[in-house]
Design a protein around this motif. Structure first.
Motif, PDB file in Angstrom:
ATOM      1  N   ILE A   2      27.320  41.864  33.371  1.00 28.37           N
ATOM      2  CA  ILE A   2      28.316  41.083  34.099  1.00 28.37           C
ATOM      3  C   ILE A   2      29.258  40.395  33.114  1.00 28.37           C
ATOM      4  O   ILE A   2      30.486  40.396  33.311  1.00 28.37           O
ATOM      5  N   LEU A   3      28.705  39.832  32.049  1.00 24.69           N
ATOM      6  CA  LEU A   3      29.547  39.171  31.047  1.00 24.69           C
ATOM      7  C   LEU A   3      30.513  40.173  30.414  1.00 24.69           C
ATOM      8  O   LEU A   3      31.699  39.871  30.238  1.00 24.69           O
ATOM      9  N   THR A   4      30.020  41.345  30.091  1.00 25.83           N
ATOM     10  CA  THR A   4      30.873  42.388  29.504  1.00 25.83           C
ATOM     11  C   THR A   4      32.002  42.766  30.462  1.00 25.83           C
ATOM     12  O   THR A   4      33.161  42.900  30.047  1.00 25.83           O
ATOM     13  N   LEU A   5      31.681  42.919  31.725  1.00 28.78           N
ATOM     14  CA  LEU A   5      32.704  43.245  32.724  1.00 28.78           C
ATOM     15  C   LEU A   5      33.706  42.111  32.897  1.00 28.78           C
ATOM     16  O   LEU A   5      34.910  42.352  33.039  1.00 28.78           O
ATOM     17  N   ARG A   6      33.224  40.877  32.884  1.00 30.01           N
ATOM     18  CA  ARG A   6      34.140  39.735  32.978  1.00 30.01           C
ATOM     19  C   ARG A   6      35.117  39.742  31.812  1.00 30.01           C
ATOM     20  O   ARG A   6      36.325  39.575  31.995  1.00 30.01           O
ATOM     21  N   ILE A   7      34.597  39.947  30.608  1.00 27.82           N
ATOM     22  CA  ILE A   7      35.449  39.974  29.415  1.00 27.82           C
ATOM     23  C   ILE A   7      36.446  41.118  29.508  1.00 27.82           C
ATOM     24  O   ILE A   7      37.641  40.951  29.226  1.00 27.82           O
ATOM     25  N   PHE A   8      35.973  42.283  29.927  1.00 27.63           N
ATOM     26  CA  PHE A   8      36.853  43.447  30.049  1.00 27.63           C
ATOM     27  C   PHE A   8      38.008  43.168  31.007  1.00 27.63           C
ATOM     28  O   PHE A   8      39.173  43.400  30.676  1.00 27.63           O
ATOM     29  N   PHE A   9      37.710  42.657  32.195  1.00 30.91           N
ATOM     30  CA  PHE A   9      38.762  42.433  33.180  1.00 30.91           C
ATOM     31  C   PHE A   9      39.667  41.255  32.806  1.00 30.91           C
ATOM     32  O   PHE A   9      40.841  41.243  33.184  1.00 30.91           O
ATOM     33  N   LEU A  14      45.024  39.732  31.066  1.00 33.01           N
ATOM     34  CA  LEU A  14      45.896  39.092  30.074  1.00 33.01           C
ATOM     35  C   LEU A  14      46.846  40.080  29.409  1.00 33.01           C
ATOM     36  O   LEU A  14      48.021  39.786  29.205  1.00 33.01           O
ATOM     37  N   SER A  15      46.344  41.272  29.097  1.00 29.66           N
ATOM     38  CA  SER A  15      47.218  42.263  28.453  1.00 29.66           C
ATOM     39  C   SER A  15      48.287  42.761  29.418  1.00 29.66           C
ATOM     40  O   SER A  15      49.436  42.974  29.017  1.00 29.66           O
ATOM     41  N   MET A  16      47.940  42.936  30.699  1.00 31.99           N
ATOM     42  CA  MET A  16      48.937  43.366  31.681  1.00 31.99           C
ATOM     43  C   MET A  16      49.992  42.281  31.901  1.00 31.99           C
ATOM     44  O   MET A  16      51.176  42.582  32.018  1.00 31.99           O
ATOM     45  N   LEU A  17      49.553  41.029  31.961  1.00 33.96           N
ATOM     46  CA  LEU A  17      50.520  39.934  32.099  1.00 33.96           C
ATOM     47  C   LEU A  17      51.431  39.864  30.875  1.00 33.96           C
ATOM     48  O   LEU A  17      52.645  39.666  31.002  1.00 33.96           O
ATOM     49  N   GLY A  81      49.614  46.290  41.015  1.00 34.45           N
ATOM     50  CA  GLY A  81      48.797  47.285  40.333  1.00 34.45           C
ATOM     51  C   GLY A  81      47.573  46.707  39.637  1.00 34.45           C
ATOM     52  O   GLY A  81      46.762  46.015  40.240  1.00 34.45           O
ATOM     53  N   ASN A  82      47.478  46.982  38.339  1.00 35.91           N
ATOM     54  CA  ASN A  82      46.299  46.572  37.568  1.00 35.91           C
ATOM     55  C   ASN A  82      46.137  45.061  37.469  1.00 35.91           C
ATOM     56  O   ASN A  82      45.029  44.583  37.260  1.00 35.91           O
ATOM     57  N   LEU A  90      37.656  40.280  38.914  1.00 38.24           N
ATOM     58  CA  LEU A  90      37.176  38.994  38.371  1.00 38.24           C
ATOM     59  C   LEU A  90      36.643  38.087  39.473  1.00 38.24           C
ATOM     60  O   LEU A  90      35.618  37.418  39.280  1.00 38.24           O
ATOM     61  N   ILE A  91      37.303  38.065  40.614  1.00 39.16           N
ATOM     62  CA  ILE A  91      36.788  37.272  41.736  1.00 39.16           C
ATOM     63  C   ILE A  91      35.386  37.738  42.094  1.00 39.16           C
ATOM     64  O   ILE A  91      34.471  36.924  42.273  1.00 39.16           O
TER      65      ILE A  91
END
Length: 111
Positions: A2-9, A14-17, A81-82, A90-91
């Protein structure tokens, strides 16, 4: 997991923004040259992106029981989109404890 997925998303969001902000400051979306809009690879990329968005949206339809929520997320995913997809993920990821399993995030919970 779950932590890995949270970090990934969070990284996705942030990168998309960041890249969307950067691109918007370079040239507004409505000023993209006509040659770009009609280029075969632009069209193929849009098809690829939107089919991916709609594939992810199938999970949203499964997870959300309210038609209002489904409709709002549909609009958000098609417009953002992404960015919207990362927010949705994340929610879901922050609704479960860190020691949860992936299926606790992926599967619908009883309301």
């Amino acid at each position: 997991m779950i932590l890995t997925l949270r970090i990934f998303f969070i990284i996705v969001l942030l990168s998309m923004l960041a890249v969307t902000t950067w691109a918007s400051k370079q040239i507004p979306l409505w000023k993209i040259p006509y040659e770009t809009w009609t280029h075969p690879w632009w069209i193929a990329t849009l098809f690829d992106a939107y089919w991916g968005f709609l594939t992810f949206y199938c999970w949203i339809v499964y997870k959300e029981v309210s038609w209002i929520a489904r409709g709002a997320w549909f609009i958000a995913v098609l417009l953002l989109g992404n960015i919207a997809m990362a927010v949705y993920a994340l929610i879901q990821l922050f609704k479960v404890p860190l020691n949860s399993r992936a299926e606790d995030v992926l599967l619908r919970r009883n309301p």
